[in-house]
Design a protein around this motif. Structure first.
Motif, PDB file in Angstrom:
ATOM      1  N   GLN A  16       0.524  -1.291   0.332  1.00 53.76           N
ATOM      2  CA  GLN A  16       0.343   0.089   0.134  1.00 53.76           C
ATOM      3  C   GLN A  16       0.516   1.392   0.284  1.00 53.76           C
ATOM      4  O   GLN A  16       0.967   1.759  -0.706  1.00 53.76           O
ATOM      5  CB  GLN A  16      -0.739  -0.307   0.930  1.00 53.76           C
ATOM      6  N   VAL A  17       1.935   1.336   1.013  1.00 56.13           N
ATOM      7  CA  VAL A  17       2.449   2.462   0.905  1.00 56.13           C
ATOM      8  C   VAL A  17       3.163   2.631  -0.594  1.00 56.13           C
ATOM      9  O   VAL A  17       3.725   3.631  -1.200  1.00 56.13           O
ATOM     10  CB  VAL A  17       3.625   1.840   2.240  1.00 56.13           C
ATOM     11  N   HIS A  18       3.917   1.429  -0.761  1.00 56.78           N
ATOM     12  CA  HIS A  18       4.699   1.568  -2.246  1.00 56.78           C
ATOM     13  C   HIS A  18       4.403   2.034  -3.458  1.00 56.78           C
ATOM     14  O   HIS A  18       4.182   3.073  -3.765  1.00 56.78           O
ATOM     15  CB  HIS A  18       4.940   0.116  -2.671  1.00 56.78           C
ATOM     16  N   PHE A  19       2.914   1.560  -3.254  1.00 59.96           N
ATOM     17  CA  PHE A  19       1.879   1.731  -4.621  1.00 59.96           C
ATOM     18  C   PHE A  19       1.334   3.191  -4.421  1.00 59.96           C
ATOM     19  O   PHE A  19       1.353   3.658  -5.205  1.00 59.96           O
ATOM     20  CB  PHE A  19       0.224   1.020  -4.853  1.00 59.96           C
ATOM     21  N   GLU A  20       0.441   3.616  -3.305  1.00 56.62           N
ATOM     22  CA  GLU A  20       0.430   5.253  -2.984  1.00 56.62           C
ATOM     23  C   GLU A  20       1.431   6.163  -3.102  1.00 56.62           C
ATOM     24  O   GLU A  20       1.022   7.296  -3.934  1.00 56.62           O
ATOM     25  CB  GLU A  20      -0.060   5.040  -1.912  1.00 56.62           C
ATOM     26  N   THR A  21       2.338   5.995  -3.294  1.00 58.62           N
ATOM     27  CA  THR A  21       3.874   7.215  -3.150  1.00 58.62           C
ATOM     28  C   THR A  21       4.192   7.251  -4.149  1.00 58.62           C
ATOM     29  O   THR A  21       4.484   8.151  -4.889  1.00 58.62           O
ATOM     30  CB  THR A  21       5.323   6.812  -2.546  1.00 58.62           C
ATOM     31  N   TRP A  22       4.477   5.768  -4.980  1.00 54.75           N
ATOM     32  CA  TRP A  22       5.022   5.938  -6.365  1.00 54.75           C
ATOM     33  C   TRP A  22       3.824   6.421  -7.318  1.00 54.75           C
ATOM     34  O   TRP A  22       3.969   6.821  -7.908  1.00 54.75           O
ATOM     35  CB  TRP A  22       5.292   4.397  -7.190  1.00 54.75           C
ATOM     36  N   GLN A  23       2.224   6.671  -7.369  1.00 56.59           N
ATOM     37  CA  GLN A  23       1.403   7.029  -8.022  1.00 56.59           C
ATOM     38  C   GLN A  23       1.383   8.340  -8.044  1.00 56.59           C
ATOM     39  O   GLN A  23       1.322   8.801  -8.886  1.00 56.59           O
ATOM     40  CB  GLN A  23      -0.415   6.236  -7.708  1.00 56.59           C
ATOM     41  N   GLU A  24       1.591   8.561  -6.557  1.00 56.11           N
ATOM     42  CA  GLU A  24       0.932  10.094  -6.657  1.00 56.11           C
ATOM     43  C   GLU A  24       2.824  10.865  -7.587  1.00 56.11           C
ATOM     44  O   GLU A  24       2.608  12.098  -7.612  1.00 56.11           O
ATOM     45  CB  GLU A  24       1.755  10.605  -5.373  1.00 56.11           C
ATOM     46  N   THR A  25       4.173  10.189  -6.581  1.00 60.21           N
ATOM     47  CA  THR A  25       5.380  10.992  -7.493  1.00 60.21           C
ATOM     48  C   THR A  25       5.589  10.157  -8.919  1.00 60.21           C
ATOM     49  O   THR A  25       5.688  11.955  -9.286  1.00 60.21           O
ATOM     50  CB  THR A  25       6.456  10.392  -6.669  1.00 60.21           C
ATOM     51  N   TYR A  26       4.892   9.758  -9.599  1.00 64.22           N
ATOM     52  CA  TYR A  26       4.910   9.566 -11.249  1.00 64.22           C
ATOM     53  C   TYR A  26       4.021  10.083 -11.759  1.00 64.22           C
ATOM     54  O   TYR A  26       3.827   9.445 -12.740  1.00 64.22           O
ATOM     55  CB  TYR A  26       5.594   8.202 -11.062  1.00 64.22           C
ATOM     56  N   ALA A  27       2.845  11.068 -11.291  1.00 65.48           N
ATOM     57  CA  ALA A  27       1.866  10.894 -11.557  1.00 65.48           C
ATOM     58  C   ALA A  27       1.771  11.900 -13.226  1.00 65.48           C
ATOM     59  O   ALA A  27       0.935  11.563 -13.978  1.00 65.48           O
ATOM     60  CB  ALA A  27       0.544  11.804 -10.893  1.00 65.48           C
ATOM     61  N   LYS A  28       2.724  12.916 -13.268  1.00 65.91           N
ATOM     62  CA  LYS A  28       3.198  13.160 -14.210  1.00 65.91           C
ATOM     63  C   LYS A  28       4.076  13.223 -14.970  1.00 65.91           C
ATOM     64  O   LYS A  28       4.846  13.458 -16.043  1.00 65.91           O
ATOM     65  CB  LYS A  28       2.794  14.612 -13.699  1.00 65.91           C
ATOM     66  N   ILE A  29       4.839  11.652 -14.668  1.00 70.49           N
ATOM     67  CA  ILE A  29       5.982  11.360 -15.345  1.00 70.49           C
ATOM     68  C   ILE A  29       6.431  10.000 -16.327  1.00 70.49           C
ATOM     69  O   ILE A  29       6.984   9.486 -16.928  1.00 70.49           O
ATOM     70  CB  ILE A  29       6.944  11.519 -14.020  1.00 70.49           C
ATOM     71  N   ALA A  30       5.683   8.899 -15.404  1.00 72.61           N
ATOM     72  CA  ALA A  30       5.094   7.460 -16.004  1.00 72.61           C
ATOM     73  C   ALA A  30       4.638   7.728 -16.752  1.00 72.61           C
ATOM     74  O   ALA A  30       3.307   8.384 -17.183  1.00 72.61           O
ATOM     75  CB  ALA A  30       4.989   6.767 -14.692  1.00 72.61           C
TER      76      ALA A  30
END
Length: 294
Positions: free
Chosen positions: A146-160
């Motif tokens: 959950q931590v991995h998913f939530e933080t990665w999605q927020e961080t890379y929302a405009k990058i990935a």
């Protein structure tokens, strides 16, 4: 007999003062924090916060105090041994003082990160304020995902790319962490009130930080920096001279954070993974057995 301990760091630097056997306990010894007065046939020792000790006193300062928060009977075996043995095996100094209810451990403040990691890798929980640091267990898989998913999605929302973010969904992360926690690789977690708020996962040989994530709501309190310091210290204890970490170049917030933590770019590479060919900066930190506590 090994006892799993909950260790609670006490604020402030402590000192132990030596006084003659017949000298009274001075007024400056009393006050906030841990205070211990031990009278022996040939001396009296006073333990208290260092900033209260007059400069003229004979003392040894620069100690970090840690409370063993477990409430156990006086004659329960293995409590002090469980606390002292990891520190001794790490080659660090320690001394112990006790009250009726609890034991207190003192290590050199300059060696406190090494001491914390020694306790954590021995299976103990280390509490610094409201945050508890420990090793991840197999039962933590869902929370880590959950931590991995939530933080990665927020961080890379405009990058990935959107298709990458869609593929790296929560179910994917759960499968990943369930498999990873079955390996020997170490994963450190930070939690508040029993909820995991951050993680730092090392490679099998501990030469690389594979993941370092802290929930957005928990950032700014030093949790990520502390997890990184613990990881660097652990990497040194298993024989590495450098620990590295890869970060996507466009993730400017993380790039700035790692630079602020003393990392320097030692290489650049393109991640040729099947989902996303991202350009990465490789940060490196030289490591030693004692990592600064700043």
């Amino acid at each position: 007999m090994t006892v799993q301990l909950v260790l609670n760091a006490l604020p402030g630097a402590y000192a132990v003062t030596r006084r003659a056997r017949n000298m009274p306990v001075p007024d400056w010894a009393h006050g906030e924090g841990l205070v211990s007065v031990t009278q022996a046939p040939d001396e009296t020792s006073i333990l208290c916060l260092e900033d209260r000790v007059p400069a003229a006193e004979q003392c040894s300062g620069g100690w970090q105090a840690v409370q063993v928060s477990n409430l156990v009977d006086l004659d329960v075996p293995g409590v002090v041994l469980s606390a002292v043995q990891p520190i001794s095996q790490a080659g660090l100094g320690i001394f112990v003082t006790s009250t009726f209810d609890r034991d207190y451990l003192l290590v050199r403040a300059a060696e406190s990160i090494a001491a914390r990691m020694a306790w954590i890798t021995a299976g103990h929980h280390y509490c610094d304020g409201k945050v508890t640091y420990r090793l991840a267990m197999p039962s933590d898989g869902e929370a880590l995902a959950q931590v991995h998913f939530e933080t990665w999605q927020e961080t890379y929302a405009k990058i990935a790319p959107p298709e990458v973010r869609l593929a790296l969904n929560l179910a994917h992360r759960k499968r990943y962490w369930q498999a990873r926690l079955e390996t020997a690789a170490q994963t450190l977690v930070a939690e508040v009130g029993g909820r995991i708020i951050g993680l730092c996962a090392l490679s099998g040989c501990a030469a690389e930080v594979d993941h370092l994530y802290v929930l957005n709501t928990a950032r700014g309190a030093g949790v990520g920096a502390h997890l990184l310091r613990l990881a660097r210290n652990f990497s040194a204890t298993v024989g590495n001279t450098q620990v590295t970490l890869a970060v996507v170049k466009e993730n400017t917030q993380a790039v700035g954070f790692y630079a602020a933590q003393g990392g320097r770019v030692v290489a650049e590479k393109q991640d040729k993974g099947p989902l996303w060919k991202s350009d990465n900066l490789i940060f490196g930190w030289p490591v030693a057995k004692q990592v600064a506590t700043a």
